[in-house]
Design an enzyme around this catalytic site. Sequence first.
Site, PDB file in Angstrom:
ATOM      1  N   HIS A 412     -16.988  32.137  15.961  1.00 57.49           N
ATOM      2  CA  HIS A 412     -17.377  31.950  14.559  1.00 57.49           C
ATOM      3  C   HIS A 412     -16.710  32.912  13.608  1.00 57.49           C
ATOM      4  CE1 HIS A 412     -20.562  28.913  14.484  1.00 57.49           C
ATOM      5  NE2 HIS A 412     -20.790  29.287  15.728  1.00 57.49           N
ATOM      6  N   LYS A 608     -24.410  32.761  -0.965  1.00 57.24           N
ATOM      7  CA  LYS A 608     -24.052  33.006   0.441  1.00 57.24           C
ATOM      8  C   LYS A 608     -24.407  34.454   0.733  1.00 57.24           C
ATOM      9  CE  LYS A 608     -19.917  31.534  -0.811  1.00 57.24           C
ATOM     10  NZ  LYS A 608     -19.351  30.625   0.162  1.00 57.24           N
ATOM     11  N   ARG A 609     -24.378  34.858   2.012  1.00 55.29           N
ATOM     12  CA  ARG A 609     -24.634  36.262   2.309  1.00 55.29           C
ATOM     13  C   ARG A 609     -23.705  37.150   1.480  1.00 55.29           C
ATOM     14  NH1 ARG A 609     -28.382  37.574   6.542  1.00 55.29           N
ATOM     15  NH2 ARG A 609     -27.680  39.693   6.170  1.00 55.29           N
ATOM     16  N   LYS A 614     -16.450  38.039   1.271  1.00 54.27           N
ATOM     17  CA  LYS A 614     -16.767  36.846   0.480  1.00 54.27           C
ATOM     18  C   LYS A 614     -16.510  37.082  -1.013  1.00 54.27           C
ATOM     19  CE  LYS A 614     -20.285  35.030   3.718  1.00 54.27           C
ATOM     20  NZ  LYS A 614     -20.103  33.576   3.933  1.00 54.27           N
ATOM     21  N   THR A 719     -19.953  26.540   5.112  1.00 53.37           N
ATOM     22  CA  THR A 719     -20.590  25.229   5.116  1.00 53.37           C
ATOM     23  C   THR A 719     -21.225  24.933   3.764  1.00 53.37           C
ATOM     24  OG1 THR A 719     -22.521  26.272   6.136  1.00 53.37           O
ATOM     25  CG2 THR A 719     -21.057  25.018   7.585  1.00 53.37           C
ATOM     26  N   LYS A 723     -21.870  21.443   1.270  1.00 52.61           N
ATOM     27  CA  LYS A 723     -23.120  21.033   0.612  1.00 52.61           C
ATOM     28  C   LYS A 723     -22.901  20.824  -0.883  1.00 52.61           C
ATOM     29  CE  LYS A 723     -25.522  24.271   3.647  1.00 52.61           C
ATOM     30  NZ  LYS A 723     -26.043  25.648   3.648  1.00 52.61           N
TER      31      LYS A 723
HETATM   32  C1  LIG Z   1     -25.410  26.781   4.022  1.00 51.04           C
HETATM   33  C2  LIG Z   1     -26.103  28.074   4.006  1.00 51.04           C
HETATM   34  C3  LIG Z   1     -25.412  29.258   4.267  1.00 51.04           C
HETATM   35  C4  LIG Z   1     -23.922  29.289   4.541  1.00 51.04           C
HETATM   36  O1  LIG Z   1     -23.231  29.512   3.332  1.00 51.04           O
HETATM   37  P1  LIG Z   1     -21.677  29.860   3.306  1.00 51.04           P
HETATM   38  O2  LIG Z   1     -21.334  29.794   1.861  1.00 51.04           O
HETATM   39  O3  LIG Z   1     -20.987  28.832   4.108  1.00 51.04           O
HETATM   40  O4  LIG Z   1     -21.538  31.230   3.862  1.00 51.04           O
HETATM   41  C5  LIG Z   1     -26.108  30.441   4.248  1.00 51.04           C
HETATM   42  N1  LIG Z   1     -27.431  30.478   3.969  1.00 51.04           N
HETATM   43  C6  LIG Z   1     -28.126  29.357   3.697  1.00 51.04           C
HETATM   44  C7  LIG Z   1     -29.575  29.461   3.375  1.00 51.04           C
HETATM   45  C8  LIG Z   1     -27.500  28.121   3.709  1.00 51.04           C
HETATM   46  O5  LIG Z   1     -28.216  27.020   3.463  1.00 51.04           O
END
Ligand SMILES: *Cc1c(COP(=O)(O)O)cnc(C)c1O
Length: 909
Positions: A412, A608-609, A614, A719, A723
Amino acid sequence: MAGASVWDPSRANFEMHRKSSFSLFSDQAPRERPKPAGGAKKDGQHDKLWELMENYRSNDVDSVQRDIVAHAEYTLACTRFNLSDADAYRAASLAVRDRLLESFNDTSAYYLEQDVKRGYYLSAEYLMGRAFQNALVNLDLEPSFKDALMGLGFEMEDLFAHDVDPGLGNGGLGRLAACFLDSMATLSLPVWGYGIRYTYGIFRQHIVDGKQVERPDYWLASTYPWEIPRADITYPVRFGGRVEDYADEAGAWRQRWVGGEIVQAMAYDNPIPGFDTFNTNNLRLWRSCPAEEFDFDAFNDSKYSEAVEQRRRAEDLSAVLYPNDDKWEGKVLRLKQQYFFVSASLQDLLREFLRKPNRQWSELPDKVAVQMNDTHPTLSVLEMMRLLVDVQKLNWDQAWDLTKRTCNYTNHTVMPEALEKWPVEMLEEQLPRHLQIVGEINLRFVKELIKMYGDVPKVQRLSIFQEEPFKAIRMGNLAVLGSTKVNGVAAIHTEIVKKETFAEFYQYFCDIGQKDMFVNMTNGVTPRRWIHVANRPLSDIYSKYLGSQKWLTNMELLKELRKKTEDPALHKEWAAMKMQAKQHLATWLKEHMGLEVDVNSLFDMQFKRIHEYKRQLMNAFYLIHRYSQIKRASPQERSKFQKRTCLIGGKAAPAYVNAKTIIKLINNIGQVIKNDPDVSPYLTVAFVPNYSVSVAEAICPASDISQHISTAGTEASGTSNMKFVMNGGLIIGTMDGANIEIREEGGNDTMFIFGCLEDEVESIKKKAEGGHYPIDARMQEVFKTIRAGAFSLGDAQVTSDFSGLIDKLSDTTKAGTWEGDKYLLCYDFPSYLDAQERVDATYADQKTWIKLCIQASVSMAKFSTDRTISDYAEVIWGVKPAPRPAPQEKQTPNAEKPKATAPQPKKKA
Ligand SMILES: *Cc1c(COP(=O)(O)O)cnc(C)c1O
């Protein structure tokens, strides 16, 4: 082009194994449960039992109401005089659970009876999100429950808010596992998830004085209706102790692991219903409990409290999820957690394998596939060897062959700080037998390598053992060596895994003729949760234009709408959908944080985190730049700026100082702008606390633009980018992770791309180390305002903290290094500003904007986890769909149709 993707649209026929009609349970006739193979078990003694369990629960409104009411009174001990929304939620969820259980039990029986090959997804994290609406949707029960609840005086939607969001994961990795479970069930694949039932999930994030404050997430505070405790399914898991040699009956030397302490793993089952299928799979989570046996000596020595205390400590094992995302921490408890869930899961899946009479061990790879989600479950390789060699008494070579052919590994991340390396000492103390086993595996491997290459340094790099800076097991190397297939999670990532992360392993497998050992499996998300549940208005548009809901299990069908990207009627509905999502979010923000936003502004999101790679910090710099631009402009010029609402959210690991400073900076920028009447009408900046799955469901539908701006080559896939695009927003992003493939699918014009490319990063960093690192004047300006304390709200310490962040970046002599601008913010900033200008310019032309949004959204089929999972099933697991047959409708010719009326109030004394 880096393109090892196994994706091939021509075989994207996910419908193959599915029913053609959508509605599962529209018929209200009683449905019979399947008879066991070999005829009904009529034995005289249990005839009545069989008769009573012959039918499924009915789903007509009246029956649903009776079930809800019965649960309210008889399970929850509520009275009809004060049934609150929370009570109604619990009663309704128990009524849903009854239906889940029927499907779950019969699916498990069906898999066993058919003796299908089973898949097991092992993951230390699952970010499941709320279960209630998801279960209603997947079981096709939404309409009857809505009516049933309305008849009882409740709004179904009001009850959703009472559903807890179990945060048993950090971020993307855990959410991926959750989306995978949804697709595995939906595709009727006999695949179960295994993990840990943490008592405390990811912390709840509060923002106090602009800073992140962590609060424990005790998600079990009110009983959780979606799990089934299985006191009857437990396994012992040993820690510590020693290894004994002994001669078995045949006189062969064997090892057995004895002594130490034993912890009991208890199963908690979480039924996972598929959508438009009768299959319901399982997510089995393990909770640690004290073992049955007492240490009677301790009790007799009147050390009663110590003995109890020691037993109580067994529960600590599954107590807390480590809140680190993409960072390895060498904690003993973490190692023990990993072994705990791996050992319980393997014992459990082998027991299931052995349920068939006359099972041969050689059948194992034909009946079982194990997927290791990252290196966290890598001890599976060693535990499988121990169970096969020490317990089942197989010889080493056969055991190793079976293990390798059963296990698979998903990588990952290529971030070096994330790669797990467990100190040898720690293994020796906790898992002495596993240390022996990994030693033996490595010895045999190294011998082979020396024979092949004779090159000692090369062999040392491939070794499972690291010598410096401390003796440790490289879990990545072990995972690769113990697997049939290794996969990356996006095309570019898989290429990096092959040419950098595991370059020498890739070469080795090429040399032994197993080039296709490394494969790409681009991530996805489930359209059920991320479109149908999160954004019903969009789902309704799709179903209306396509004439059915079939796109929910075959997103290829949406591509039909590419013909309509200029259709004025569709444009009108699309704009209304987006407005509705923005209004919904605006209400949510007002309720949850008292924030007022203008729904007519451009919604710009980064969720995101929080992590340096990032680059939320680069976004913050951009916001400061935009603020200064507006501030400097004349009042007339100001109104020409596109009004923006910029929302940022995400959790920082509690010990990650820089990430927490970035959160503080964003909050302060928001505050300063809010207090500045010159700028606040044109720009809103806010940090949204406690990003989680349920927050994401409110956020994603409302975005116009979302930011996925990691340094090229650092984000494995991402991911949330998927979305956001599925929900009709565009992306500003770098050529990194899945962005590249999303752009390829949606069309180049649908993504605002900027920044250096992955293959340029190295030379840029090299040049930078020579000191030639121009920092854009606009960025220097941003640095100046920060250093001057413009965003410190009068706190000198805060100025110093913020300056610390930019000192690092602006030290041109160390640019591109750990101490300098490691993630190339300074390098990418100018092109980032250009891309932001293109966003504003394009948004000004709403017709073009909406056209691009439609074009991108309807092109996301590749990023449905249905596609991802059918690739895993076919290429890695060799697991085939096993759809359970539709329940038979009972032949009751003259039966009266149940009346859809609420039960009459009971007359009680
Ligand atoms: C989809 C999702 C992530 C992943 O986000 P990235 O932008 O791909 O790092 C992290 N936390 C939650 C709650 C999510 O739904």
